[in-house]
Design an enzyme around this catalytic site. Structure first.
Site, PDB file in Angstrom:
ATOM      1  N   ASN A  48      52.650  30.050  44.698  1.00 41.96           N
ATOM      2  CA  ASN A  48      52.690  28.443  44.639  1.00 41.96           C
ATOM      3  C   ASN A  48      51.984  28.016  43.411  1.00 41.96           C
ATOM      4  O   ASN A  48      51.723  27.013  43.149  1.00 41.96           O
ATOM      5  CB  ASN A  48      51.632  28.166  45.913  1.00 41.96           C
ATOM      6  CG  ASN A  48      50.442  28.266  45.919  1.00 41.96           C
ATOM      7  OD1 ASN A  48      50.069  29.168  45.063  1.00 41.96           O
ATOM      8  ND2 ASN A  48      49.681  28.239  46.909  1.00 41.96           N
ATOM      9  N   ILE A  75      52.785  30.545  50.828  1.00 42.15           N
ATOM     10  CA  ILE A  75      53.215  31.548  52.042  1.00 42.15           C
ATOM     11  C   ILE A  75      52.578  31.049  53.340  1.00 42.15           C
ATOM     12  O   ILE A  75      53.062  31.650  54.266  1.00 42.15           O
ATOM     13  CB  ILE A  75      52.479  32.731  51.708  1.00 42.15           C
ATOM     14  CG1 ILE A  75      51.033  32.939  51.256  1.00 42.15           C
ATOM     15  CG2 ILE A  75      53.607  33.571  50.461  1.00 42.15           C
ATOM     16  CD1 ILE A  75      50.486  34.267  51.551  1.00 42.15           C
ATOM     17  N   SER A 141      40.449  45.460  48.845  1.00 48.67           N
ATOM     18  CA  SER A 141      39.501  45.456  47.755  1.00 48.67           C
ATOM     19  C   SER A 141      38.607  46.565  48.067  1.00 48.67           C
ATOM     20  O   SER A 141      38.044  46.717  49.404  1.00 48.67           O
ATOM     21  CB  SER A 141      38.882  44.337  47.514  1.00 48.67           C
ATOM     22  OG  SER A 141      37.672  44.381  46.859  1.00 48.67           O
ATOM     23  N   TYR A 166      35.181  35.824  50.846  1.00 46.15           N
ATOM     24  CA  TYR A 166      36.146  36.321  50.014  1.00 46.15           C
ATOM     25  C   TYR A 166      36.333  37.970  50.594  1.00 46.15           C
ATOM     26  O   TYR A 166      37.493  38.341  51.114  1.00 46.15           O
ATOM     27  CB  TYR A 166      36.136  36.491  48.768  1.00 46.15           C
ATOM     28  CG  TYR A 166      36.870  37.463  48.221  1.00 46.15           C
ATOM     29  CD1 TYR A 166      38.242  37.241  47.886  1.00 46.15           C
ATOM     30  CD2 TYR A 166      36.064  38.662  47.601  1.00 46.15           C
ATOM     31  CE1 TYR A 166      39.072  38.284  47.262  1.00 46.15           C
ATOM     32  CE2 TYR A 166      37.106  39.595  46.973  1.00 46.15           C
ATOM     33  CZ  TYR A 166      38.248  39.495  46.929  1.00 46.15           C
ATOM     34  OH  TYR A 166      39.049  40.662  46.377  1.00 46.15           O
ATOM     35  N   LYS A 170      39.207  40.165  53.130  1.00 43.54           N
ATOM     36  CA  LYS A 170      39.991  41.430  53.030  1.00 43.54           C
ATOM     37  C   LYS A 170      39.783  42.427  54.040  1.00 43.54           C
ATOM     38  O   LYS A 170      40.453  43.004  54.603  1.00 43.54           O
ATOM     39  CB  LYS A 170      39.312  42.081  51.611  1.00 43.54           C
ATOM     40  CG  LYS A 170      39.696  41.454  50.451  1.00 43.54           C
ATOM     41  CD  LYS A 170      41.195  41.248  50.128  1.00 43.54           C
ATOM     42  CE  LYS A 170      41.658  40.433  48.949  1.00 43.54           C
ATOM     43  NZ  LYS A 170      42.933  40.191  48.725  1.00 43.54           N
ATOM     44  N   VAL A 234      24.246  40.174  30.718  1.00 44.58           N
ATOM     45  CA  VAL A 234      24.334  41.252  31.303  1.00 44.58           C
ATOM     46  C   VAL A 234      23.378  41.264  32.681  1.00 44.58           C
ATOM     47  O   VAL A 234      22.144  41.089  32.632  1.00 44.58           O
ATOM     48  CB  VAL A 234      23.891  42.595  30.469  1.00 44.58           C
ATOM     49  CG1 VAL A 234      23.939  43.816  31.199  1.00 44.58           C
ATOM     50  CG2 VAL A 234      24.971  42.750  29.513  1.00 44.58           C
ATOM     51  N   GLY A 314      24.284  39.628  45.288  1.00 42.88           N
ATOM     52  CA  GLY A 314      25.464  40.074  45.919  1.00 42.88           C
ATOM     53  C   GLY A 314      25.919  41.101  45.170  1.00 42.88           C
ATOM     54  O   GLY A 314      26.679  41.807  46.003  1.00 42.88           O
TER      55      GLY A 314
HETATM   56  N1  UFG Z   1      28.719  41.561  35.110  1.00 44.53           N
HETATM   57  C1  UFG Z   1      27.817  41.254  33.893  1.00 44.53           C
HETATM   58  N2  UFG Z   1      27.847  39.898  33.500  1.00 44.53           N
HETATM   59  C2  UFG Z   1      29.284  39.009  33.779  1.00 44.53           C
HETATM   60  C3  UFG Z   1      29.897  39.398  34.655  1.00 44.53           C
HETATM   61  C4  UFG Z   1      29.999  40.742  35.307  1.00 44.53           C
HETATM   62  O1  UFG Z   1      26.944  41.835  33.720  1.00 44.53           O
HETATM   63  O2  UFG Z   1      29.125  38.010  32.953  1.00 44.53           O
HETATM   64  C5  UFG Z   1      28.674  42.604  35.528  1.00 44.53           C
HETATM   65  C6  UFG Z   1      28.369  42.421  37.097  1.00 44.53           C
HETATM   66  O3  UFG Z   1      27.245  42.398  37.353  1.00 44.53           O
HETATM   67  C7  UFG Z   1      28.672  44.022  37.795  1.00 44.53           C
HETATM   68  C8  UFG Z   1      29.835  44.371  36.601  1.00 44.53           C
HETATM   69  O4  UFG Z   1      29.752  43.513  35.527  1.00 44.53           O
HETATM   70  O5  UFG Z   1      27.895  44.704  37.497  1.00 44.53           O
HETATM   71  C9  UFG Z   1      31.471  44.141  37.262  1.00 44.53           C
HETATM   72  O6  UFG Z   1      31.555  42.624  37.624  1.00 44.53           O
HETATM   73  P1  UFG Z   1      32.607  41.840  38.102  1.00 44.53           P
HETATM   74  O7  UFG Z   1      32.347  40.517  38.484  1.00 44.53           O
HETATM   75  O8  UFG Z   1      33.704  41.925  36.871  1.00 44.53           O
HETATM   76  O9  UFG Z   1      33.279  42.713  39.131  1.00 44.53           O
HETATM   77  P2  UFG Z   1      32.761  42.923  40.496  1.00 44.53           P
HETATM   78  O10 UFG Z   1      32.613  44.402  40.883  1.00 44.53           O
HETATM   79  O11 UFG Z   1      31.579  42.331  40.887  1.00 44.53           O
HETATM   80  O12 UFG Z   1      33.644  42.250  41.519  1.00 44.53           O
HETATM   81  C10 UFG Z   1      34.617  43.076  41.861  1.00 44.53           C
HETATM   82  C11 UFG Z   1      35.941  42.382  42.326  1.00 44.53           C
HETATM   83  C12 UFG Z   1      35.772  41.160  43.365  1.00 44.53           C
HETATM   84  C13 UFG Z   1      35.061  41.931  44.516  1.00 44.53           C
HETATM   85  C14 UFG Z   1      33.842  42.607  44.113  1.00 44.53           C
HETATM   86  C15 UFG Z   1      33.131  43.224  45.222  1.00 44.53           C
HETATM   87  O13 UFG Z   1      36.257  41.367  41.022  1.00 44.53           O
HETATM   88  O14 UFG Z   1      37.207  40.721  43.702  1.00 44.53           O
HETATM   89  O15 UFG Z   1      34.273  43.801  43.127  1.00 44.53           O
HETATM   90  O16 UFG Z   1      32.135  43.783  44.844  1.00 44.53           O
HETATM   91  F1  UFG Z   1      34.613  41.178  45.441  1.00 44.53           F
END
Ligand code: UFG
Length: 363
Positions: A48, A75, A141, A166, A170, A234, A314
């Site tokens: 969509n 969908i 996921s 979210y 899943k 970070v 989280g």
């Molecule tokens: N991080 C940073 N700075 C940022 C963004 C992320 O330090 O600006 C760190 C986060 O703290 C984490 C790592 O980079 O340690 C990865 O972060 P992401 O947001 O890229 O990925 P996540 O592991 O948090 O998220 C992924 C998927 C989601 C899912 C989630 C569940 O993208 O769909 O895992 O843990 F829900």
């Protein structure tokens, strides 16, 4: 009439296997369409466009030299699905990507997520059943594992209570699929649990297209490097990890896409023991946030401004996949390195900036 917008009127019928891809213009969906077309599948996309751009269709065609059928539909719209299945009675399988995926937004707007992600799967399964489409692959996921007690996470690691709507969608969708397939033994399904997909197609024609400020690490890094943000934050360096920053299993989106083709073939060849299976898709290697930054700086030669801030609520401390099952049962293994991922993500960002963040070739 927006139907078959993208198919040539001169299209000839062939004996190629036809698959339906929901969310086929999104990040993982578009790369999977490329892999499928390269492996000789014919693709019908339903999307969509709520979080993607129709110009992706032209980009896919530029890469593969093949057109897709395209339907701009939701969908959750059962009539639309009915219509698509009746127009393409030769669809042999569905790969279901279409879903909302922003963790933070799902906390703010839970019903939006429960409605779209869950009603979407239910309506898809109902229409697949009545159209007698026997195979489905679902985008799950690694978030279902939360923080596992033991690493690497195997498919048998406990599914822990979700920390966001979210993540809950899943888990619920995996259960829906399992319950549905238990009483429909003539149908088959696979849930693929993705770890952290990053990177882009090496030619820079397709990639991740976040709307607004990205929450995920890789697009935030590339957008910072190109000058859209002053610095990367970070989130925490006091984790119990070698350098104190959190660890994830980053996987190249092209590897992930190819895993879908392999999983699809396993379904079509009837090579799996059960009619419902679950596989992790990761590399098996954990990298810290600082290691991702180092890889980015090394491969691109661009210095990344960053600052350590508080942990993000989280976030789990560390997770990476056991890849044994996908390796042994599907015969699939990720090929690309972290350096390939960070470099391809950067090439994509540069291509985007040349186009001033809009596509010049809208359909
Ligand atoms: N991080 C940073 N700075 C940022 C963004 C992320 O330090 O600006 C760190 C986060 O703290 C984490 C790592 O980079 O340690 C990865 O972060 P992401 O947001 O890229 O990925 P996540 O592991 O948090 O998220 C992924 C998927 C989601 C899912 C989630 C569940 O993208 O769909 O895992 O843990 F829900």
């Amino acid at each position: 009439d927006h139907r078959d917008l993208h198919s040539f009127p001169t299209r000839r019928s062939s004996d190629l296997m036809k698959v339906l891809i929901t969310g086929g213009t999104g990040f993982i969906g578009s790369h999977t369409v490329v892999s499928l077309q390269e492996q000789g599948f014919e693709v019908v996309i339903v999307d969509n466009l709520s979080n993607s751009d129709s110009a992706v269709l032209n980009r896919i065609a530029k890469i593969t030299g093949k057109e897709s059928y395209f339907y701009c539909e939701d969908i959750c719209n059962r009539d639309a699905l009915k219509n698509i299945f009746s127009e393409h009675q030769d669809i042999v399988a569905v790969i279901h990507f279409a879903a909302f995926k922003a963790v933070g937004e799902s906390v703010e707007q839970p019903l939006k997520y429960y409605h779209n992600n869950i009603t979407g799967l239910v309506s898809l399964l109902e229409e697949m059943k009545s159209a007698r489409i026997p195979n489905i692959i679902f985008s799950s996921s690694a978030t279902v594992y939360g923080q596992p007690e033991n690493l690497p996470a195997t498919e048998d690691s406990p599914v822990l209570p979700a920390t966001s709507p979210y993540g809950n969608t899943k888990q619920i969708n995996e259960q829906i699929l399992r319950d549905f397939l238990l009483v429909n033994q003539d149908l088959k399904g696979i849930s693929l649990r993705y770890f952290n997909p990053i990177g882009a197609h090496p030619g820079g024609l397709i990639g991740e297209l976040p709307i607004g400020t990205p929450n995920n690490l890789m697009p935030f890094i590339t957008q910072t490097a190109i000058g859209k943000h002053a610095e990367l934050k970070v989130f925490g360096n006091d984790y119990n990890t070698p350098d104190g920053t959190a660890i994830r299993d980053y996987i190249h989106v092209v590897d992930l896409a190819e895993a879908h083709v392999v999983a699809m073939n396993a379904l079509l060849n009837n090579s799996l023991k059960e009619n419902y299976s679950v596989f992790n898709l990761g590399t098996g290697n954990g990298f810290s946030v600082l290691e991702v930054i180092q890889s980015f700086e090394k491969t691109t030669g661009v210095k990344l401004p960053y600052r350590i801030v508080e942990r993000r609520p989280g976030d789990v401390e560390q997770i990476y996949a056991s890849t044994k099952l996908a390796n042994e049962v599907l015969g699939w293994k990720a090929k690309y390195s972290l350096d390939d991922m960070t470099l391809s993500a950067w090439n994509w960002e540069k291509r985007l900036s040349e186009q001033h963040f809009s596509y010049d070739d809208k359909v």
